[in-house]
Design a protein around this motif. Structure first.
Motif, mmCIF file in Angstrom:
data_model
loop_
_atom_site.group_PDB
_atom_site.id
_atom_site.type_symbol
_atom_site.label_atom_id
_atom_site.label_comp_id
_atom_site.label_asym_id
_atom_site.label_seq_id
_atom_site.Cartn_x
_atom_site.Cartn_y
_atom_site.Cartn_z
ATOM 1 N N ALA A 38 -0.254 -4.806 3.946
ATOM 2 C CA ALA A 38 0.820 -4.171 3.153
ATOM 3 C C ALA A 38 0.535 -4.079 1.628
ATOM 4 C CB ALA A 38 2.129 -4.932 3.400
ATOM 5 N N GLN A 39 0.057 -5.367 1.185
ATOM 6 C CA GLN A 39 -0.337 -5.324 -0.234
ATOM 7 C C GLN A 39 -1.479 -4.507 -0.650
ATOM 8 O OE1 GLN A 39 -1.577 -9.197 -1.698
ATOM 9 N NE2 GLN A 39 -1.661 -8.750 -4.116
ATOM 10 N N THR A 40 -2.404 -4.397 0.112
ATOM 11 C CA THR A 40 -3.388 -3.430 -0.257
ATOM 12 C C THR A 40 -2.882 -1.950 -0.115
ATOM 13 O OG1 THR A 40 -4.975 -5.019 0.920
ATOM 14 C CG2 THR A 40 -5.716 -2.820 0.533
ATOM 15 N N GLU A 41 -2.218 -1.549 1.046
ATOM 16 C CA GLU A 41 -1.661 -0.186 0.916
ATOM 17 C C GLU A 41 -0.754 -0.006 -0.246
ATOM 18 O OE1 GLU A 41 0.445 0.473 4.647
ATOM 19 O OE2 GLU A 41 -1.408 -0.041 5.746
ATOM 20 N N SER A 42 0.082 -1.004 -0.710
ATOM 21 C CA SER A 42 0.556 -0.576 -2.095
ATOM 22 C C SER A 42 -0.182 -0.422 -3.128
ATOM 23 C CB SER A 42 1.621 -1.766 -2.104
ATOM 24 O OG SER A 42 1.368 -2.881 -2.598
ATOM 25 N N GLU A 43 -1.099 -1.208 -3.282
ATOM 26 C CA GLU A 43 -2.035 -1.252 -4.408
ATOM 27 C C GLU A 43 -2.942 0.498 -4.054
ATOM 28 O OE1 GLU A 43 -4.629 -4.303 -4.343
ATOM 29 O OE2 GLU A 43 -3.042 -5.856 -5.054
ATOM 30 N N LEU A 44 -3.359 0.579 -2.867
ATOM 31 C CA LEU A 44 -3.871 1.729 -2.710
ATOM 32 C C LEU A 44 -2.777 3.175 -3.291
ATOM 33 C CD1 LEU A 44 -6.405 3.566 -1.692
ATOM 34 C CD2 LEU A 44 -5.038 3.559 0.506
ATOM 35 N N GLN A 45 -1.632 2.933 -2.912
ATOM 36 C CA GLN A 45 -0.878 4.157 -3.255
ATOM 37 C C GLN A 45 -0.509 4.113 -4.845
ATOM 38 O OE1 GLN A 45 0.532 6.473 -1.340
ATOM 39 N NE2 GLN A 45 -0.546 5.674 0.310
ATOM 40 N N GLN A 46 -0.363 3.002 -5.415
ATOM 41 C CA GLN A 46 -0.385 2.999 -6.901
ATOM 42 C C GLN A 46 -1.482 3.564 -7.600
ATOM 43 O OE1 GLN A 46 0.329 -1.175 -7.852
ATOM 44 N NE2 GLN A 46 2.425 -1.107 -7.282
#
Length: 135
Positions: A38-46
């Motif tokens: 989930a953290q990686t996905e949020s970083e990807l979106q950012q």
């Protein structure tokens, strides 16, 4: 139908308890990786949104730069025409008549059309011979 005996109920209860313990352990062990995902996905979106903003800024910059260069080219044409007209009016008998070409002053070609005719080529006339086999 058969009735369940105490041993059957006991075996089912133990199986249920073991299943709950195993499920809890699996969830506990994979919970960290789910958080990381989930953290990686949020970083990807950012990162994607930052990249999109950067692309928009670059597009805006180059569009404004192109407009400014167009205005600059038009201003240079105006200065050229003014200098040519002034030289003809102020020095009618001067030997420098060839400095300002009359054809350029009267032409309504845009600078893009003039530049298009004189674009540099990005290739040579022939091959360089780099890949020719020696005989």
């Amino acid at each position: 139908m058969q009735t369940w005996t105490t041993e059957m109920w006991l075996a089912a209860g133990i199986g249920l308890a073991v299943g709950i313990v195993i499920t809890y352990l699996i969830l506990r062990l994979t919970k960290g990786s789910v958080k990381k995902q989930a953290q990686t996905e949020s970083e990807l979106q950012q990162t994607k949104s930052a990249l999109q903003k950067q692309e928009e800024l670059l597009e805006k910059h180059f569009a404004e730069s192109a407009d400014l260069f167009k205005v600059l080219a038009q201003d240079y044409q105006k200065i050229y025409r003014h200098m040519a007209k002034s030289s003809d009016e102020l020095m009618p008998d001067a030997k420098t008549k060839g400095l300002f070409l009359q054809s350029f002053m009267n032409s309504d070609k845009s600078t893009a059309a003039v530049e298009k005719d004189h674009q540099p080529r990005d290739y040579s006339e022939g091959s360089s011979g780099l890949f020719k086999a020696e005989r």
